[in-house]
Design an enzyme around this catalytic site. Structure first.
Site, PDB file in Angstrom:
ATOM      1  N   PHE A   1       0.829  -1.218   0.000  1.00 24.67           N
ATOM      2  CA  PHE A   1       0.000   0.000   0.000  1.00 24.67           C
ATOM      3  C   PHE A   1       0.858   1.261   0.000  1.00 24.67           C
ATOM      4  O   PHE A   1       0.387   2.333   0.366  1.00 24.67           O
ATOM      5  CB  PHE A   1      -0.955   0.003   1.218  1.00 24.67           C
ATOM      6  CG  PHE A   1      -1.640  -1.320   1.438  1.00 24.67           C
ATOM      7  CD1 PHE A   1      -2.540  -1.797   0.506  1.00 24.67           C
ATOM      8  CD2 PHE A   1      -1.354  -2.096   2.553  1.00 24.67           C
ATOM      9  CE1 PHE A   1      -3.160  -3.028   0.680  1.00 24.67           C
ATOM     10  CE2 PHE A   1      -1.960  -3.328   2.733  1.00 24.67           C
ATOM     11  CZ  PHE A   1      -2.866  -3.797   1.799  1.00 24.67           C
TER      12      PHE A   1
ATOM     13  N   ILE B   1       2.455  -7.562  -4.444  1.00 32.70           N
ATOM     14  CA  ILE B   1       1.981  -7.134  -3.129  1.00 32.70           C
ATOM     15  C   ILE B   1       0.525  -7.530  -2.919  1.00 32.70           C
ATOM     16  O   ILE B   1      -0.040  -7.234  -1.875  1.00 32.70           O
ATOM     17  CB  ILE B   1       2.166  -5.620  -2.921  1.00 32.70           C
ATOM     18  CG1 ILE B   1       1.456  -4.806  -4.007  1.00 32.70           C
ATOM     19  CG2 ILE B   1       3.643  -5.263  -2.871  1.00 32.70           C
ATOM     20  CD1 ILE B   1       1.521  -3.299  -3.776  1.00 32.70           C
ATOM     21  N   GLY B   2      -0.057  -8.162  -3.911  1.00 32.58           N
ATOM     22  CA  GLY B   2      -1.434  -8.619  -3.742  1.00 32.58           C
ATOM     23  C   GLY B   2      -2.383  -8.354  -4.894  1.00 32.58           C
ATOM     24  O   GLY B   2      -3.474  -8.917  -4.929  1.00 32.58           O
TER      25      GLY B   2
ATOM     26  N   PRO C   1     -11.191  -9.844 -14.645  1.00 39.95           N
ATOM     27  CA  PRO C   1     -12.270  -9.219 -13.871  1.00 39.95           C
ATOM     28  C   PRO C   1     -12.313  -9.687 -12.421  1.00 39.95           C
ATOM     29  O   PRO C   1     -12.760  -8.953 -11.542  1.00 39.95           O
ATOM     30  CB  PRO C   1     -13.540  -9.671 -14.605  1.00 39.95           C
ATOM     31  CG  PRO C   1     -13.091 -10.077 -15.963  1.00 39.95           C
ATOM     32  CD  PRO C   1     -11.670 -10.543 -15.846  1.00 39.95           C
TER      33      PRO C   1
ATOM     34  N   GLN D   1      -9.325  -5.731  -6.335  1.00 39.39           N
ATOM     35  CA  GLN D   1      -8.577  -4.500  -6.070  1.00 39.39           C
ATOM     36  C   GLN D   1      -9.518  -3.361  -5.709  1.00 39.39           C
ATOM     37  O   GLN D   1      -9.225  -2.548  -4.833  1.00 39.39           O
ATOM     38  CB  GLN D   1      -7.756  -4.110  -7.297  1.00 39.39           C
ATOM     39  CG  GLN D   1      -6.601  -5.028  -7.536  1.00 39.39           C
ATOM     40  CD  GLN D   1      -5.439  -4.255  -8.121  1.00 39.39           C
ATOM     41  OE1 GLN D   1      -4.796  -3.476  -7.434  1.00 39.39           O
ATOM     42  NE2 GLN D   1      -5.177  -4.460  -9.388  1.00 39.39           N
TER      43      GLN D   1
ATOM     44  N   GLU E   1      -5.181   1.963  -7.134  1.00 37.69           N
ATOM     45  CA  GLU E   1      -5.477   3.204  -6.416  1.00 37.69           C
ATOM     46  C   GLU E   1      -6.933   3.638  -6.579  1.00 37.69           C
ATOM     47  O   GLU E   1      -7.547   4.136  -5.625  1.00 37.69           O
ATOM     48  CB  GLU E   1      -4.571   4.351  -6.922  1.00 37.69           C
ATOM     49  CG  GLU E   1      -3.185   3.946  -7.393  1.00 37.69           C
ATOM     50  CD  GLU E   1      -2.231   3.532  -6.300  1.00 37.69           C
ATOM     51  OE1 GLU E   1      -2.285   4.131  -5.221  1.00 37.69           O
ATOM     52  OE2 GLU E   1      -1.438   2.583  -6.520  1.00 37.69           O
TER      53      GLU E   1
END
Lengths: 164, 331, 742
Positions: free
Chosen positions: C244, C469-470, C636, C642, C709
């Site tokens: 993050f 990071i994911g 998707p 996210q 983001e």
């Protein structure tokens, strides 16, 4: 005092993922540190080390607990199941499979704790609705925010499989 | 965490004896708070006496119609015990409002009584704190005190007791059974926890070496009209900013007997018999409830960030009483 | 067989590793000679160490060493050696460098012991005496000293010059709103604490497992600071337990672990405690003033947005807070200003959608305030001022499907049923509120490289020193590669997180899919090119004179697009050429000449329903619809995740998160996950994510805009706006905890 309980290390017997282990442990070693540092079972995660995140959740005698707040010496004789012990060979536990299918994780760090917690949740049998799943999984933080998918995965695992 | 000795006790006498022999020995059961404190060097016992193998796991009915809960019964077991669910739903609700399922699975009944405050300053060994290091000062008073006490605080300490279960036990007027070097005794719940005064390092009236063996509930569980209302900063897994435990016995639409205890506001679960007296014999209505709320905070004092708790108590008391009259939180 | 198409939902290829506990994070690598470090942090915010006494710690059997400023060797001398790839301007922290204390929790000692528990215990025995100096941690006290940030931070763009005459236009506007918005410092708190394991190899070189969003950044930092050649240091981080932004810069445990490993010539692990996670960077405390002037019909005529964020005394962290306000709405008169003010805290660091989260919280609250002042539906007001071009740079958008976000999001949410007035929707004792906001984030591409190895057995290995990071990097990169070569997903292995691999951009800013994805595309194109050439050499080749445009890679083979003949197996092509494998490497560089003619942003419209229990002040988010225009969606399933994550972050920011400072001590005091509240399961309702169709052939060859983001931007404002709609109370200081609504 029981025999063998010196001040430095204590002899204990633990069943970990089905294997019986005889171990000498210092009394200040937590179950989590024992699993991660001594036994190489790093699937159980350390997120806070204070019982405030749930990443360290394992099952002791079938009951979900925070292994970071549990002294290993006090679990003498117990049976511990970690994330590494859920699958049977190549066959994933239904919750593991449901987590994959529902994309119930992102970074993966809270995931073993979420899954072990969910195994405990299902065994407890108190959750019947999504809201109850949410409440009874609230001891497991997920900073990636996979919560909706985790709830969906647990819901899927709770329902009997159509093809079963 | 310091290094320490470990003794596993097999009966109560052995445990008490072992505690008496070590100057800084402590009992350990669930460990959910003590291990936490030891990691931050807030607690540094020379020896831990493991009491988890003691025969204190029974829940049994008492001859007087009450219920005795062994000190080692886990919080989860108490919350889901059929006798507790049916006769003392207030206790069950309060327990389920606290911590997480994992912690409740570990935490014992006796240990819950002995939880220490969650004051930020108490938990930070680098900072002064009269509770942790008597005489070092209380930075919370002029610091960040959003979660701190509005009732019964002293100049030395404004910490609050963090337990939910204890708030219900206070309302239910439970009795705590202990055994120590001087023998066994029973402590009224209202006398078990103490206000900080000039000795904030002491949370309870337990004497050195005393072990909690059981908690006894009186016969009256207020099952038909009780509620536990917990107000907190997120929807689960957070300590109470304010909580209210209410038990009412309704007689023909009138409040026959009332019990009310507050959590999150003081160094101990806050029970005020004069507030309960205001309710007794009255018909329930919102003006009465508001008056009770007002009465409860008559001596309340905020330190700045926690001023809001005074208004919150007033409102939470009204809501909790309404819920209790209606039969419970979901009714 | 799962074909590896992009645009289709695929389970994560690293899913099995993550659900079985096999995925290994930085603090989980080990070596036979491993020792453990525990950090001692300063108790004061500013001043000097006058004495450190480690004797008691050193006396414990099993304690190997205690490093302090007194026994740490002098290392690199110049600031620039300590400056990592994304450091802001200033002088980076040099841990254990001198006696100076610059922030509370600054590392002052590192204890090394044979076990973690021993190191932790010994750390508690290190005694430090300080000479305290006055400190300041209150933003309001330094706000007037705000300055333009020193140059140096990558990606920072100073606010554009004013357009028109905003102050005069505001004074003359028939309708005006003006307010100040604030949010506190916020710590990222990824679930995995920052950790570094340094393994000393037999030849003396270091293999470092570091929690980082950029392995190359960590490697270069270590090489510069310790004066090592780049072949002496390899950073390997296959999994990161959440970043993050907190892993964009090397954190101090990296330095400390390398220091100890070099001094002791032993492998060392240093893991930060959760408490210590509050002594590293955070989203800065920011106060903003927004003033809007409008005609009575709602058209904006003046927009002023001024922001001041905190930084440290030694570096000028900065972020793009205000530029979004010049680009999102059409307005002839704008003035945007930004400054930073130094506090005695550690330097902030980018946190999920840095700047945009902050700016849009204020802007989108102010737009809602304006809608209320005008008695206009907040969505209608936004549509009325919809910007069709970037006025600040006088250039078109490469794509902007924000209108579709508004339309589809509103339809899914049922926005048309909203009643206009505040406090007009009730449900029993609950006040219901519906709020919305817009989100925006920059679509970026940075140079990245990838290599690929296709073997005759039909397996493809693709690699780039990116991170995971994911977001699903392993998965989408595998999908891109599989699609390009017509392979099943299972035949592709994507490798990342290793400085031995071709360099990639740091994983941040939602630019990995765009940047590394383009590199993977490029290297696969290179393979295609080679394969086609080889295929043309086949006897009676149908591919003679054909170009890549004429062929397609399907079913592990190559065929003519126009033809009906079955595909020629890739294995046959390679065997005929006598090749066991084909290796390629490629670099994808953004087409700046073309991209700079456009403004490229991702957009979102987020709709929220809250229920407020007014008696108790508690807010419940009951449902969220987030409609996103993020270019092409590669997967998707992971894409939706996210956005979910961004929304959950937004809920935390709006209602719960607050790193609380004790100004007397200059210290964050709620430094644990019990009292720093991040959302739990019970706080998060069903979240509906909609991706609207958006084509963009400018942003990058894949047409993706990045999603890490955009999901969070605007969420806090949407919730605050919903709270206003429910209660009539406008909360301008986050988080909206219940005390603010009593």
């Amino acid at each position: 005092m029981l025999p063998g309980m010196g001040d430095d290390t204590c002899a204990i017997t633990l069943k970990v993922n089905g294997s019986t282990l005889r171990l000498q442990v210092a009394p200040w070693t937590t179950l989590l540190d024992l699993l991660r540092e001594r036994l190489g079972l790093t699937g159980s995660k350390k997120g806070c080390d204070h019982g405030q995140c749930g990443a360290c959740t394992v099952l002791v005698d079938g009951v979900r607990i925070n292994s970071c707040l549990s002294l290993a010496v006090m679990r003498d004789g117990a049976s511990v199941t970690t994330i590494e012990g859920l699958a049977e060979g190549d066959a994933l536990h239904p919750l593991q499979q449901a987590f994959i299918e529902n994309d119930a994780f992102q970074c993966g760090y809270c995931t073993p704790g979420q899954i072990c917690s969910a195994v405990g949740l299902l065994a407890e049998g108190h959750a019947r609705s999504d809201d109850q799943i949410r409440e009874l999984m609230s001891g497991n933080l997920c900073r990636c925010g996979a919560y909706p998918n985790i709830v969906a995965a647990i819901g899927q695992a709770m329902r009997p499989r159509r093809d079963a | 965490m310091n290094r320490f000795g470990y003794t596993r006790a097999s009966d109560v006498g052995e445990a008490v004896h072992a505690a008496a022999n070590g100057d800084a020995a402590q009992f350990i059961a669930g460990g959910t708070n003590l291990v936490d404190l030891m990691k931050e060097r807030i607690a540094a016992p020379s020896r831990l006496i493991d009491i988890t193998r003691l025969p204190l796991r029974a829940v049994k009915s008492l001859p007087d119609g009450g219920l005795e809960i062994g000190a080692l019964v886990s919080n989860s077991e108490v919350a889901s015990h059929p006798e507790v669910v049916s006769r003392y739903p207030l206790l069950s609700q309060a327990i389920l409002a606290g911590a997480s399922p994992q912690l409740r699975n570990m935490a014992s009944t006796g240990g819950n009584l002995l939880q220490r405050t969650r004051c930020y300053y108490f938990y930070d060994a680098a900072l002064p704190c009269n509770k942790r290091a008597p005489g070092s000062g209380c930075p919370a008073r002029d610091g960040v005190n959003r979660i701190h006490a509005i009732l019964g605080a002293s100049e030395h300490c404004i910490a609050v007791h963090p337990s939910d279960m204890c708030v219900a036990l206070a309302a239910l007027a439970a009795t705590v059974h202990v055994t120590g070097p001087a023998g066994a005794r029973a402590i009224e719940f209202a006398e078990f926890h103490r206000l900080p005064g000039d000795a904030p390092e002491r949370d309870t009236t337990l004497q050195p070496g005393e072990l909690v063996t059981a908690v006894a509930l009186p016969r009256e569980g207020f099952a038909a009209h009780s509620t536990y209302l917990k107000v907190r900063d997120r929807h689960s897994y957070a300590f109470a900013l304010v909580s209210v435990a209410v038990g009412l016995r309704m007689v023909d639409g009138t409040i026959g007997e009332a019990r009310l205890a507050l959590g999150g506001v003081a160094h101990k679960p806050w029970r005020d018999p004069t507030a309960e007296a205001l309710l007794r014999g009255q018909k329930p209505d919102d003006a009465l409830f508001a008056a009770v709320g007002e009465h409860l905070v008559r001596d309340a004092r905020g330190c700045g960030h926690n001023d809001f708790k005074i208004a919150l108590v007033r409102r939470a008391v009204v809501r909790a009483l309404q819920q209790a009259v209606a039969g419970g939180p979901r009714a | 067989m799962t074909t590896g198409k992009t645009g289709e939902p695929h389970d994560r290829v690293d899913g099995r590793a993550k659900v079985t506990g096999q995925a290994r994070y930085a603090g989980e690598f080990t070596a036979p000679d491993l020792v453990h470090g525990f950090v001692v942090g300063s108790a004061i915010a500013r001043g000097k160490i006058v004495r450190i006494d480690a004797a008691e710690a050193l006396a414990l059997p099993g304690v190997l060493q205690v490093y302090t400023h007194e026994n740490t060797p002098r290392l690199a001398w110049r600031d620039r050696s300590w400056r990592d790839m994304v450091a802001p301007g200033g002088s980076p922290l040099r841990p254990l460098h001198d006696a100076e204390i610059r922030f509370s929790g600054q590392p002052v000692a590192l204890v090394i012991a044979e076990s973690f528990e021993l190191a932790r215990e010994a750390a508690g025995l290190v005694k430090v005496d300080y000479e305290a100096a006055p400190h300041e941690t209150r933003l309001a006290e330094v706000e007037s000293e705000a300055h333009e940030p020193a140059r140096g931070k990558k990606g920072y763009t100073p606010p554009p010059k004013p357009r028109g005459r905003a102050d005069e236009a505001l004074a003359a506007a028939p309708v005006r709103v003006e307010a100040t918005y604030e949010h506190p410092p916020l710590h990222h708190n990824p679930m995995e604490p920052h950790a570094t394991t340094v393994i000393v190899e037999a030849d003396g070189s270091l293999t470092i497992h570091d929690k980082t969003q950029g392995v190359s950044n960590s490697r270069d930092y270590v090489c510069k600071v310790f004066g090592l050649a780049s072949d002496q240091v390899r950073v390997v981080t296959p999994f990161v337990g959440g970043g993050f932004g907190s892993g964009l810069r090397p954190q101090y445990q990296l330095f400390l672990a390398v220091l100890a490993a070099r001094e002791l010539r032993r492998s060392v692990r240093v893991v930060l405690s959760r408490q210590q996670m509050f002594t590293i960077g955070y989203r800065p405390w920011t106060r903003q003033r927004v003033a809007l002037g409008a005609e009575r019909d709602g058209r904006l005529c003046a927009l002023i947005h001024e922001a001041v964020g905190n930084t440290s005394r030694f570096e000028d962290y900065c972020e793009n807070v205000v530029p979004w306000s010049g680009v999102l709405y059409e307005c002839p008169n704008t003035r945007l200003e930004y400054g930073v003010a130094a506090l005695d805290l550690y330097t902030p660091i980018d946190a999920r959608a840095p700047g945009a989260v902050t700016g849009l919280w204020a802007l989108e609250s102010a737009i809602d305030e304006l809608a209320d002042a005008l008695d206009i539906d907040p969505l209608a007001l936004r549509l009325k001022n919809y910007a069709e071009e970037d006025q600040d740079h006088r250039r078109p958008f490469s794509s902007k499907a924000l209108r579709d976000c508004y339309r589809e999001g509103a339809a899914r949410f049922g926005w048309h049923r909203r009643t206009l007035a505040a406090r007009s929707m009730r449900e029993g004792a609950l006040q219901i509120g519906w709020g919305m906001a817009t989100g925006i984030w920059e679509a970026q591409q940075a140079p990245s490289q990838a290599k690929a190895l296709l073997t005759v057995d039909g397996r493809l290995h693709v690699a780039s020193a990116s991170g995971e990071i994911g977001p699903g990097t392993y998965t989408i990169m595998s999908q891109i590669a599989a699609e390009q070569l017509g392979l099943p997903l299972a035949a592709v292995r994507f490798e990342l997180g290793d400085t031995a691999l071709p360099p990639a951009m740091i994983q941040g800013g939602s630019a990995t899919a765009s940047s590394v994805g383009s590199a993977v595309l490029a290297v696969c194109r290179a393979l295609q090119h080679t394969l086609l050439k080889l295929a043309q050499a086949l006897p009676d080749s149908p591919f003679g004179g054909r170009t890549l445009a004429d062929v397609e890679f399907v079913d592990r083979g190559l065929r003519l697009r126009s033809g009906v003949a079955p595909a020629v197996p890739l294995a046959a092509i390679m065997r005929h050429a006598g090749l066991g494998s084909i290796a390629e490497q490629a670099t994808a560089i953004p087409d700046l000449a073309r991209q700079s003619r456009y403004t490229s942003n991702a957009h979102s419209a987020v709709f929220v329903e809250v229920a407020v229990d007014e008696a108790l002040g508690t807010v419940t988010v009951r449902r969220v619809v987030s409609a996103v225009a993020g270019g092409r969606i590669l997967n998707p399933k992971t894409a939706r995740s996210q956005i979910l994550g961004g929304v959950v972050w937004g809920i935390g920011m709006a209602l719960e998160e607050h790193s609380m400072l004790d100004h007397g001590l200059g210290r964050f005091v709620n430094h644990n996950l019990g009292e720093y509240h991040v959302p739990v399961h019970a706080d998060v309702p069903a979240i509906d994510v909609v991706f609207v169709e958006e084509r963009d052939d400018v942003v990058n060859p894949l047409g993706v805009k990045g999603l890490g983001e955009i999901g969070i931007v605007g969420v806090a404002a949407a919730i605050a706006n919903a709270v206003f709609h429910a209660t009539g109370r406008r909360i301008r200081e986050l988080p909206i905890t219940l005390d603010k609504l009593l």
